[in-house]
Scaffold this active site. Sequence first.
Site, PDB file in Angstrom:
ATOM      1  N   LYS B  54       0.715  -1.071   0.088  1.00 43.44           N
ATOM      2  CA  LYS B  54       0.026   0.200  -0.098  1.00 43.44           C
ATOM      3  C   LYS B  54       0.628   1.444   0.553  1.00 43.44           C
ATOM      4  CE  LYS B  54      -4.507  -1.061   0.095  1.00 43.44           C
ATOM      5  NZ  LYS B  54      -5.577  -1.435  -0.301  1.00 43.44           N
ATOM      6  N   SER B  80      -8.990  -0.097   5.929  1.00 39.78           N
ATOM      7  CA  SER B  80      -9.326  -1.046   6.923  1.00 39.78           C
ATOM      8  C   SER B  80      -9.077  -1.347   6.835  1.00 39.78           C
ATOM      9  CB  SER B  80      -9.978  -2.388   5.869  1.00 39.78           C
ATOM     10  OG  SER B  80      -9.017  -3.224   5.045  1.00 39.78           O
TER      11      SER B  80
END
Lengths: 337, 337
Positions: B54, B80
């Site tokens: 990410k 999340s």
Amino acid sequence: MLVDNSEIEAALERIKHYIHQTPILTSQTFEHTFCPGKNIFFKCDNFQKCGSFKIRGALNAVMKLKEREPDVEAVVTHSSGNFAQALAYAAKLTGVSCYVVCPSNTVQAKKDAAKEYGAHVTECEPTEAAREEGANAIIQSTGAVFVHPYAHPDIICGQGTAGLEMISQVRQQLENGDIGTQIDAVLVPVGGGGLLSGISTAIKYKYPNAKVFAVEPETANDAKRSFDTRTLTPNENYPTTICDGLRTSMSEITFNHMMANVDNVMLVSDEETAKATRFLLSRMKMCVEPSGAVGVAALMNDNNVNKYLKGLKNIVVFISGGNFDFLTQSDLINQYL
Amino acid sequence: MLVDNSEIEAALERIKHYIHQTPILTSQTFEHTFCPGKNIFFKCDNFQKCGSFKIRGALNAVMKLKEREPDVEAVVTHSSGNFAQALAYAAKLTGVSCYVVCPSNTVQAKKDAAKEYGAHVTECEPTEAAREEGANAIIQSTGAVFVHPYAHPDIICGQGTAGLEMISQVRQQLENGDIGTQIDAVLVPVGGGGLLSGISTAIKYKYPNAKVFAVEPETANDAKRSFDTRTLTPNENYPTTICDGLRTSMSEITFNHMMANVDNVMLVSDEETAKATRFLLSRMKMCVEPSGAVGVAALMNDNNVNKYLKGLKNIVVFISGGNFDFLTQSDLINQYL
């Protein structure tokens, strides 16, 4: 008799197509938290075949044995686990049978892995004497050739290949990143001392001014006592520690390498080792067995960093093995956290 | 609108000094057991900064934002977990504040990590609507710029840098080892689809005949249903799966990339994912979170190998993250073993 760097280079040529060149990883979080201002290179032999550096020496020894005695049918060793797996794998690869004698307190998973690679495993009392007795009995009955887990030049040279890899890998990173000119210090776990002997030879050959430090559990401190007294001083009993791979004692040949090449010995507590193991798992996403994490544990202690590493910039810490099952053995770590 | 490979190359130039080039590992045991005759390359972004891929997209997005708007003071996202950490880290690195909205079922360790990097974390109900509402409230009150976790070209291009790395790393290994001429197939986990969009663009640009497969949990199968019906079909509720990072649904932009570049979608059960996670830990010594292991799980199922990978030799499986605590969360895995 000390091994020569050229023999380590020959070992690397011999085995390099059968082993992994394991990666070097880094962690800014680790550097900032524990060793500010230094570059810490983690050489990760937990990702090696069979889960530890032991395959390096085992392969070099068995391949040399096959060169000398092409008809050899079987090999035998005694080992607390990682060398057992490694010899079993090396034997399978070269087409000879393998017998291993494991002390009764060997981790089950390590025995199972040796069996999986085709070894015949027998157990003995957890003492050096019983290990040697067990191996001798197998030599008598099968004619197998004994391969010592650490006290032999072929093993030392095989383990030393990890040192050659570090040198070329760190040099690449240094050239790319312009963060220095050489390796300044290396930390290596010490049990029997084969790894320490090999890596220290390779490092001192290339960088005579680099410091090499051995690291061992404070309860299995034969290397420290031997170093300080300049006399080989084995552990009296099989010591108690979560580092099951470091309970054994040095031998004459590895002691001689240590006295020639090593700058000092650091001790770590099991609590420090457990915390290092946890850091490696949770922050660096690596499964490292306690024995494999002692070098990292030493770096997490301010006293060691201030006393031994002052002014040294580029530090390599060797992670020697990953054969630990966090899904079933986590209590061993959690008791300290 | 699809991203272009040249934008992914620009992203790699932009971020490469701030991320790790994560290693590619291999396992003969895995190949022999599950994919005989194939070369399986594990691209390990669990070793990436912040523990997942990410950071690639987050850094590209924030750095581009700073180029366009040098005075930007804050960014906000909903996530999340793994993107939250990544945006927090990217924001810290570029000197802007960071707000993140996490669904209430976010793994605690992931929220803690975002806070550790300096993010302001607030919670919301675990629905897409609540996530967007929470982010909008922060935009209103702080003026923060919204950074979507996957549905944006800058994110897609950042994640695509993992594809460029695989291409050059596997080519090196293939040239050295002479085991083939190109990547034949890639398996990529799919949640929101940013990673899948970026990697598939890079791979198809370099190797138009290579197959790209998405992999997702069978209970969070919006990609599969969308692919089969050629219509974006989000998950109706927040699905139940041990893969907490893959519960979200694709968006229009990532759906369009999937339809352009992806050859099929494979589904895995949580039991298969748990077994893959265990293999990666016990045999390859890697800490991989369940979401990160779904590609490996797909390769451990004969049906997938026979149906999708017949005749394909060089397979890359992307391991997307390692943010899982085996010392405290092992029950989640052990329930299936």
